[in-house]
Scaffold this motif. Structure first.
Motif, short mmCIF file in Angstrom:
data_model
loop_
_atom_site.label_atom_id
_atom_site.label_comp_id
_atom_site.label_asym_id
_atom_site.label_seq_id
_atom_site.Cartn_x
_atom_site.Cartn_y
_atom_site.Cartn_z
N PRO A 107 0.80 -1.23 0.00
CA PRO A 107 0.00 0.00 0.00
C PRO A 107 0.83 1.28 0.00
CG PRO A 107 -0.89 -1.59 1.56
CD PRO A 107 0.42 -2.15 1.09
N ASP A 108 2.03 1.23 0.54
CA ASP A 108 2.86 2.43 0.54
C ASP A 108 3.25 2.85 -0.88
OD1 ASP A 108 2.79 2.54 3.31
OD2 ASP A 108 4.54 1.23 3.52
N GLU A 109 3.22 1.91 -1.81
CA GLU A 109 3.60 2.23 -3.18
C GLU A 109 2.58 3.13 -3.86
OE1 GLU A 109 4.76 -1.03 -5.62
OE2 GLU A 109 5.68 -2.14 -3.96
N TYR A 110 1.32 3.03 -3.47
CA TYR A 110 0.32 3.90 -4.10
C TYR A 110 -0.19 4.97 -3.12
CZ TYR A 110 -2.82 0.29 -2.12
OH TYR A 110 -3.46 -0.61 -1.29
N ARG A 111 0.71 5.35 -2.18
CA ARG A 111 0.50 6.50 -1.28
C ARG A 111 -0.70 6.29 -0.36
NH1 ARG A 111 4.31 6.53 -4.29
NH2 ARG A 111 5.16 8.36 -5.37
N ALA A 112 -0.89 5.08 0.12
CA ALA A 112 -1.95 4.86 1.11
C ALA A 112 -1.56 5.58 2.41
CB ALA A 112 -2.12 3.36 1.36
N PRO A 113 -2.55 6.02 3.18
CA PRO A 113 -3.99 5.77 3.02
C PRO A 113 -4.70 6.87 2.24
CG PRO A 113 -3.61 6.83 5.12
CD PRO A 113 -2.26 6.70 4.46
N VAL A 114 -5.91 6.54 1.84
CA VAL A 114 -6.85 7.56 1.38
C VAL A 114 -7.45 8.18 2.65
CG1 VAL A 114 -8.95 8.00 0.08
CG2 VAL A 114 -7.34 6.26 -0.71
N SER A 115 -7.10 9.43 2.91
CA SER A 115 -7.41 10.07 4.20
C SER A 115 -8.89 10.45 4.26
CB SER A 115 -6.53 11.29 4.41
OG SER A 115 -5.17 10.92 4.42
N ILE A 116 -9.71 9.49 4.70
CA ILE A 116 -11.15 9.72 4.77
C ILE A 116 -11.50 10.66 5.91
CG2 ILE A 116 -13.37 8.58 5.04
CD1 ILE A 116 -12.07 6.05 3.96
N PHE A 117 -10.78 10.54 7.03
CA PHE A 117 -11.13 11.30 8.23
C PHE A 117 -10.06 12.35 8.50
CE2 PHE A 117 -12.77 6.90 8.96
CZ PHE A 117 -14.10 7.20 8.75
N ALA A 118 -10.24 13.50 7.89
CA ALA A 118 -9.31 14.61 8.08
C ALA A 118 -10.02 15.88 7.62
CB ALA A 118 -8.02 14.40 7.29
N SER A 119 -9.55 17.02 8.14
CA SER A 119 -10.05 18.33 7.69
C SER A 119 -11.55 18.47 7.85
CB SER A 119 -9.65 18.57 6.23
OG SER A 119 -8.26 18.43 6.04
#
Length: 704
Positions: free
Chosen positions: A353-365
């Motif tokens: 997953p680190d190769e495709y820049r995980a995580p998708v930051s669902i809980f932020a901002s």
């Protein structure tokens, strides 16, 4: 606001929260004290004013024990969260060795709670449950030395080598197998619902199952718990709210610092603007801002991956992935077995997953994740700075406030209720999605240890699914059919979310996705099994399907009740005509003219007195075994053209025309009931004559 402690251990506090019959929920003990310099009793910081209501959930008095997972905003860092685990117990007062004056009820309700800096809920729960049981078994809540020792030992375990802590600590206690078995194909609907960043309210009691569901679904997003959970409880509200910390001073300092940076950077002109567009420059410029820690880590991961790509070729899932992707532009008309489809998914699962820049930051901002939320926090949800949330609650008032939720999730019934028709369309599972979940279900129902069907295996399958989803969303060669296989409505909504836009800014190079299998991993030719899955899913989740199910159930109950009644009536009638009469004690019967007729015991032919009014010919009515009496012409009120009665000698039933009467069932139940009628086809008797049979007290039948 107090300054942040220099040493920040993994476990910040251990608390005891009790329920007072007059004061409600309150902190009875804390170590270290929640407010520095205080006694640690009956006091909470203003930013955690309602912490006791989170540790003792609503409706907890109905259960002997429960576990609560909850999140709090940090008191010192605007972009950091604190993670709480509370073990609730209710015991009878008879188990107390020392009963204090504040114990006025038959039971005692308390929670032992831990506040931590890491979202390792299940790992803490396992140890805290043992601590809570030992604390309650003491029978004396004033003895808190056990809690102090537990605090020290937990920190010692977690501080040994924090940097090399196994990732499985984040997933302990989040039983994905139970979630998949309970929610079945709807598990994928919940997963995709998280990605849409909607307002989701989960309702259930006791609350542990609800908390595990929310955190378990979040753990399916690769690296979300490990790297993307820092801001799950953080939001800069538009107005001061009592449940939230006030960072006015720190925000002013940040604003001044940003103004100074802009003044210095204005010398650079347009070059500086170009520099801000790259993730690397954004990391260098805003590295001191704590709320951008997640973006910084993602950008640095991108640099490391890029540097590794310069020295070595990019790793691919298998050597045949690129060849297979070249011939799949039109996609999806191929014949593919389940094994072939599973191999495509396995290739996606093998990617780090680190190769495709995980995580998708669902809980932020301003997008919150609160596994449990109590009633005092309801005003927080309506603040305009709160963009989306996934919350759990046991208070029915949240369920009644329909404007608070885009989707209401009923934990006990395993049901998702979306009010907006567009949201319902976005959550519909495609045939490929159903095929994918059916594949997971088959393995989960017969799991193998550390292999197919295990917790780790389930997490891997969803990791491959989200990678295929991201590849379809960004790949230039993705066809409209590829989007349809993930549900085109969902894909359009997902691309508009804030989390996708943030990930898109730091995504890998296009060459990375070109080496991966294109489209949905379970795309293939439609089969009969797919049609069955789609039909079952439609009947369960669509509004029209639910109406049909309800109508079928209602009709089934009505028809079933009518059939039962008919069976009962038929059984009663059949038993009445098949029961043998008791002729042993039969006595004489009295005719209408006053004469007695003896019924001989065991005689085959029996007599009954029948009176006909206004009949002319006695000879026509001569029937063996039947005594006939004719009434006079002046006694008759009506004339009849014909009379037809079929002679039967069965168990006390007289059948004349179309009516059957049971004789002598009230006064002489022990006497034999005698049947008689005229033979069919006899002169003077018609079969269509309307008759009325009146039963006399002596067992006679009087025809009027």
């Amino acid at each position: 606001m107090a300054s942040e402690p220099e040493n920040k251990p993994p476990i910040l506090h251990i608390l005891v929260v009790g329920f007072h019959h007059k004061l409600g929920c309150q902190v009875e003990f804390s170590h270290p004290p929640l407010i520095s310099g205080s006694t640690g009793r009956h006091e909470c910081p203003s930013g955690w004013k309602y912490l006791p209501t989170l540790a003792l959930p609503d409706g907890s008095h109905n259960f002997a024990e429960d576990t609560v997972f909850f999140n709090l905003p940090s008191l010192y860092e605007p972009a950091a969260s604190i993670y709480g685990v509370s073990c609730y117990r209710q015991i009878p007062v008879e188990k107390l060795k020392i009963r204090t004056a504040d114990v006025t009820r038959s039971t005692v309700q308390k929670s032992v709670c831990i506040l931590a800096r890491l979202p390792i809920y299940g790992y803490i729960e396992v140890k805290l449950a043992l601590i809570a049981d030992a604390f309650f078994d003491q029978g004396d809540f004033s003895c808190t030395e056990l809690l102090v020792k537990a605090y020290q030992q937990l920190n010692a375990c977690l501080q040994d080598d924090e940097s090399r802590r196994p990732l499985r600590h984040f997933h302990v206690g989040l039983s994905l197998r139970e979630i998949v078995l309970h929610w079945r194909h709807k598990s994928l609907m919940l997963f995709k619902l998280l990605l849409l960043q909607r307002r989701v309210v989960c309702f259930g009691s006791p609350v542990r199952q609800m908390c595990v569901l929310i955190l378990g679904m979040a753990s399916l997003v690769p690296r979300l718990l490990e790297k993307g959970f820092q801001e799950v409880a953080c939001v800069r509200t538009s107005r001061p709210l009592s449940p939230m910390p006030d960072f006015t001073d720190s925000l002013q300092r940040e604003a001044l610092a940003e103004a100074e940076l802009e003044a210095v950077g204005s010398v650079g002109g347009a070059g500086h603007e170009e520099q801000k567009l790259t993730p690397e420059s954004a990391t260098a410029t805003e590295g001191e801002a704590e709320e951008l820690a997640l973006v910084s880590s993602a950008a640095s991961a991108g640099e490391e991956q890029a540097s590794s790509d310069d020295t070595s070729p990019r790793s691919t899932p298998n050597s045949q992935s690129q060849d297979s992707s070249n011939g799949r532009n039109s996609s999806l008309t191929r014949e593919a077995s389940v094994d072939t489809l599973a191999s495509n998914l396995a290739a996606l699962c093998a990617v780090n997953p680190d190769e495709y820049r995980a995580p998708v930051s669902i809980f932020a901002s301003g997008n919150l994740c609160l596994p449990y939320l109590s009633l005092p926090y309801m005003d927080l949800l309506s603040d305009p700075m709160v963009l989306s949330y996934v919350i759990g609650t046991s208070n029915v008032l949240f369920q009644q406030k329909r404007q608070l939720a885009d989707v209401l999730v009923d934990i006990e019934a395993a049901n998702l209720d979306a009010h907006d028709p567009e949201v319902r369309r976005q959550l519909v599972l495609s045939t490929e999605d159903l095929r994918y979940m059916d594949y997971i279900m088959k393995h989960v129902q017969s799991p193998k240890e550390d292999a197919e069907g295990s917790e780790y295996w389930i997490r891997e399958q969803f990791q491959g699914y989200i990678l295929a989803l991201l590849r379809t969303a960004v790949a230039p060669d993705a066809t409209p059919k590829d989007n349809d296989h993930f549900n085109a409505h969902f894909m359009g909504a997902f691309k508009r979310t804030q989390c996708f836009q943030e990930w898109y800014d730091v995504r890998p190079e296009p060459e990375f996705f070109e080496a991966l299998p294109a489209g949905h991993p379970f795309a293939g030719t439609l089969s009969v099994a797919d049609m069955k899955l789609k039909l079952a899913q439609t009947m369960q989740n669509s509004e029209s399907g639910r109406k049909i199910n309800q109508a079928v159930n209602t009709t089934s109950r009505a028809v079933g009740g009518a059939i039962s009644q008919a069976k009962g009536a038929f059984s009663t009638w059949w038993s009445s005509i098949t029961t043998a009469p008791a002729n042993a004690n039969a006595g004489p019967t009295t005719a209408a003219n006053g004469q007695e007729v003896d019924a001989s015991e065991g005689a085959a032919a029996q007599e009954i007195s029948v009176t006909f009014q206004n009949h002319k010919d006695v000879e026509d009515l001569d029937v063996a075994g039947v005594s006939i009496h004719l009434a006079g012409q002046d006694e008759a009120h009506e004339s009849y053209d014909s009379l037809n009665a079929i002679s039967e000698q069965q168990q006390g039933i007289v059948e004349i025309g179309r009516e059957a009467e049971l004789l002598d069932k009230a006064n002489q139940p022990e006497e034999p009931k005698i049947s008689a009628a005229t033979q069919a086809g006899r002169p003077g008797c018609g079969g269509d004559v309307a008759t009325s049979a009146v039963e006399r007290s002596s067992g006679d039948v009087f025809i009027v």
